[in-house]
Design an enzyme around this catalytic site. Structure first.
Site, PDB file in Angstrom:
ATOM      1  N   HIS A   1      10.943 -34.623 -20.089  1.00  0.00           N
ATOM      2  CA  HIS A   1      10.189 -33.426 -20.962  1.00  0.00           C
ATOM      3  C   HIS A   1      10.169 -33.778 -22.552  1.00  0.00           C
ATOM      4  CE1 HIS A   1      11.545 -30.876 -17.688  1.00  0.00           C
ATOM      5  NE2 HIS A   1      12.671 -31.385 -17.711  1.00  0.00           N
TER       6      HIS A   1
ATOM      7  N   GLU B   1      11.797 -17.825 -12.235  1.00  0.00           N
ATOM      8  CA  GLU B   1      10.698 -17.735 -11.725  1.00  0.00           C
ATOM      9  C   GLU B   1       9.943 -18.330 -10.524  1.00  0.00           C
ATOM     10  OE1 GLU B   1       8.947 -18.552 -16.444  1.00  0.00           O
ATOM     11  OE2 GLU B   1       8.801 -20.324 -15.006  1.00  0.00           O
TER      12      GLU B   1
ATOM     13  N   ARG C   1       5.243 -23.663 -34.510  1.00  0.00           N
ATOM     14  CA  ARG C   1       5.272 -24.557 -35.743  1.00  0.00           C
ATOM     15  C   ARG C   1       3.946 -25.389 -35.387  1.00  0.00           C
ATOM     16  NH1 ARG C   1       8.135 -26.367 -31.390  1.00  0.00           N
ATOM     17  NH2 ARG C   1       7.233 -28.450 -30.307  1.00  0.00           N
TER      18      ARG C   1
ATOM     19  N   LYS D   1      13.083 -16.862 -24.409  1.00  0.00           N
ATOM     20  CA  LYS D   1      11.847 -17.078 -23.488  1.00  0.00           C
ATOM     21  C   LYS D   1      11.724 -15.713 -22.745  1.00  0.00           C
ATOM     22  CE  LYS D   1      11.512 -21.525 -24.491  1.00  0.00           C
ATOM     23  NZ  LYS D   1      11.627 -21.279 -25.830  1.00  0.00           N
TER      24      LYS D   1
HETATM   25  C1  MV4 Z   1       8.303 -24.798 -14.805  1.00  0.00           C
HETATM   26  C2  MV4 Z   1       7.592 -25.842 -14.009  1.00  0.00           C
HETATM   27  C3  MV4 Z   1       7.259 -25.386 -12.819  1.00  0.00           C
HETATM   28  N1  MV4 Z   1       7.340 -24.072 -12.151  1.00  0.00           N
HETATM   29  N2  MV4 Z   1       8.183 -23.620 -14.332  1.00  0.00           N
HETATM   30  C4  MV4 Z   1       9.554 -27.909 -18.181  1.00  0.00           C
HETATM   31  C5  MV4 Z   1      10.289 -27.629 -19.434  1.00  0.00           C
HETATM   32  C6  MV4 Z   1       9.754 -26.230 -19.827  1.00  0.00           C
HETATM   33  N3  MV4 Z   1       8.610 -26.439 -21.046  1.00  0.00           N
HETATM   34  C7  MV4 Z   1       9.210 -25.475 -18.823  1.00  0.00           C
HETATM   35  N4  MV4 Z   1       9.137 -26.790 -17.514  1.00  0.00           N
HETATM   36  C8  MV4 Z   1       8.726 -26.647 -16.335  1.00  0.00           C
HETATM   37  N5  MV4 Z   1       8.918 -25.246 -16.128  1.00  0.00           N
HETATM   38  C9  MV4 Z   1       7.873 -23.313 -13.273  1.00  0.00           C
HETATM   39  N6  MV4 Z   1       7.850 -21.792 -12.946  1.00  0.00           N
HETATM   40  C10 MV4 Z   1       7.714 -27.061 -14.339  1.00  0.00           C
HETATM   41  C11 MV4 Z   1       8.423 -27.290 -15.303  1.00  0.00           C
HETATM   42  C12 MV4 Z   1       8.043 -28.950 -15.830  1.00  0.00           C
HETATM   43  C13 MV4 Z   1       7.351 -29.563 -16.873  1.00  0.00           C
HETATM   44  C14 MV4 Z   1       6.397 -28.332 -17.647  1.00  0.00           C
HETATM   45  C15 MV4 Z   1       5.871 -28.921 -18.526  1.00  0.00           C
HETATM   46  C16 MV4 Z   1       5.630 -30.154 -18.820  1.00  0.00           C
HETATM   47  C17 MV4 Z   1       6.682 -31.220 -18.202  1.00  0.00           C
HETATM   48  C18 MV4 Z   1       7.369 -30.696 -17.085  1.00  0.00           C
HETATM   49  C19 MV4 Z   1       8.143 -31.529 -16.517  1.00  0.00           C
HETATM   50  C20 MV4 Z   1       9.107 -31.227 -15.441  1.00  0.00           C
HETATM   51  C21 MV4 Z   1       9.309 -29.691 -15.321  1.00  0.00           C
END
Ligand code: MV4
Length: 519
Positions: A235, A200, A292, A116
């Site tokens: 997630h 972040e 993918r 990442k």
């Molecule tokens: C975040 C966020 C809020 N702010 N980054 C969850 C797993 C990964 N794909 C990234 N995720 C998140 N990153 C920042 N800066 C909130 C999440 C997040 C989330 C993101 C997408 C789909 C579902 C989620 C569930 C909880 C938190």
């Protein structure tokens, strides 16, 4: 064009890819573990080879065994599907070394997007918007404190090698940072063998919207529209739709152009997905790129009229994209429900076992990508995704109504499924008003579990059981030999209750009904 393709996967996606190959006149080679011997993908392929015991590490992740089958079967290409080895750069490289075409991006592109922080550094160079924060791992919690003061709390600590929320910590105040940093590092080390953690600005209640991209090997890259994937539990995506209810034409074009920029920065080829976090003001930020084909690709296929698996295979064989960006049109609305063998009344625990009865929906606007069949034993060793039920309509409302009707027809006996969850979601006012974000599903589930309409077959069986019980009672009253007539007391004379048939008799009648009803 390839004459034979090996599908290095199982379940619904393996069946999906086998179907695409058959439509293109390409022979298919399936691989299967011991518990998948009778699986649907084995039945539908032209050839099938055992690759070992149930545990994925001894079968579907065994690169040597899969490449050995490719060699023995003379498969010219391998489609990895999703999960398993689909984003494993070493496997992509091993395919290249073995002279077998990997249907996906190059190992280099995979590696660039696998970390990442590396991906963020590349995006910084490419001028792609990403969430304010660091593009490298933090050297210490003190460095984290300094960055957090600059970007402002709340902040999110994340594992560089992470994904799916593992090694991620939301930090609301300075006091929490040290402890959160330490626990994020140890979870990252445990889960990924890499303790790099970056920071972040936290986006509060974000939406997760992703953009499908497709690139050929001649440098042409296009975007194919976005997917709304905010409805997740722990997630894990549960329901996805295209287009996103909040994305308008201009925002779609801007997101698409950024996604193409990301793909080009990675010298990306084949199908890929650029994930964005979208805040309440519709600002979007690069999150990560998936190298993918995704589970939810059907909603993009239905709204663009394109077959992404056909296109993956054609691009991998060296063909140029058969269209340019102006030829991509988004039309209608599609919603996908991921049907899992899980028990919604038992914390969504997996529910393996034999499918004793399967009534599957079809009809206008309904697509079903399934890996199950009646009589099949759902194994406990793998992800419990059974099928994807996708509803398509002219607009979102019609897609919802079609899915509601199809879910009402869906009936799976012998195992538990999460079908009732989708009936709740699709009937929920906030969902229908598209008031959704990544916290939606947790809020819905915590609201409690109001009774939902059972499926049509269940309702009809219940109704027929009731009729049978009434008929049995009436028959008993008319039968002089019946015990309820011994002492002259009968329901008909109003004295003494008619004794209902015994439970065993009831059950026998229900089974007889099921048999006569053919269910
Ligand atoms: C975040 C966020 C809020 N702010 N980054 C969850 C797993 C990964 N794909 C990234 N995720 C998140 N990153 C920042 N800066 C909130 C999440 C997040 C989330 C993101 C997408 C789909 C579902 C989620 C569930 C909880 C938190």
């Amino acid at each position: 064009m390839f004459k034979k393709i090996l599908i290095a996967n199982r379940g619904e996606i393996a069946v999906r890819i086998i179907r695409a190959c058959r439509e293109m006149g390409i022979a298919t080679v399936a691989v299967y573990s011991d518990v998948d011997r009778a699986a649907l993908h084995v039945r539908k392929s032209d050839e099938a080879y055992p690759i070992g015991p149930a545990p994925a590490a001894e079968s579907y992740l065994r690169m040597d065994k899969i490449l050995d089958v490719a060699k023995r079967s003379r498969a010219e290409a391998i489609h990895p599907g999703y999960g398993f080895l689909s984003e494993n750069a070493k496997f992509a490289q091993a395919c290249a070394d073995a002279g077998v075409k990997f249907i996906g991006p190059t190992p280099h592109s995979m590696e660039m997007m696998g970390s990442k922080t590396r991906a963020r550094r590349e995006m910084e160079k490419a001028g792609v918007p990403f969430v304010p924060g660091t593009a490298r791992g933090l050297a210490s919690p003190e460095e984290g404190e300094k960055v957090a003061e600059r970007i402002g709390y709340p902040v999110m600590l994340k594992a560089a090698a992470g994904g799916g929320g593992k090694g991620m910590r939301l930090v609301r105040t300075r006091q929490e940072l040290h402890a959160s940093f330490a626990s994020a590092q140890s979870e990252a080390r445990r889960s990924f063998g890499d303790s790099e953690v970056y920071i972040e600005k936290a986006i509060v209640n974000p939406r997760h919207i992703e953009m499908q991209v497709l690139a050929d090997e001649q440098g042409n890259t296009v975007w194919l529209g976005e997917r709304e994937c905010s409805i997740q539990r722990r997630h894990q995506k549960v329901l996805e739709e295209a287009p996103s209810p909040i994305v308008d034409t201009d925002m779609r074009r801007r997101m698409g152009e950024v996604a193409v920029k990301v793909a080009q920065a990675a010298n990306y080829t084949n199908a890929g997905t650029v994930e964005f976090l979208v805040d309440q003001d519709k600002n979007f930020y690069f999150l990560e790129m998936n190298t993918r084909l995704q589970v939810e690709h059907p909603v993009t296929e239905l709204t663009t009229g394109l077959d992404l698996v056909h296109l993956q295979i054609r691009v991998a064989s060296g063909e140029k994209l058969p269209f340019v960006q102006s030829g991509v049109e988004i039309r209608g609305h599609a919603i996908e429900c991921r049907i899992y063998a899980e028990d919604p009344d038992n914390n969504y625990f997996p529910s393996p076992g034999k499918i004793t009865l399967l009534l599957a929906p079809s009809g206008p606007g309904i697509r079903r990508d399934s890996g199950m069949y009646e009589g099949w034993n759902v194994p406990m060793e793998y992800d419990p995704l059974l099928a994807k039920l996708i509803g398509y309509g002219t607009d979102r409302q019609q897609a919802i109504m079609r899915l509601q009707r199809a879910l009402y027809e869906y009936f799976v006996a012998g195992i538990k499924t999460n079908i009732s969850l989708f009936q709740r979601i699709l009937g929920d006012a906030d969902f229908q008003a598209a008031k959704i974000d990544t916290g939606y599903l947790d809020r819905l589930i915590s609201k409690g579990n109001p009774a939902v309409a059972s499926s049509a077959p269940e309702r009809e069986i219940e109704a027929m059981e009731t009729i049978a019980a009434i008929a049995a009672g009436m028959f008993a009253m008319l039968d002089p030999a019946s015990p309820i007539n011994k002492n002259g007391d009968t329901a008909a004379t109003g004295s003494g209750p008619a004794s209902p048939p015994s439970n065993w008799k009831q059950k026998g009648r229900s089974e007889a009904l099921r048999r006569s009803y053919g269910v």
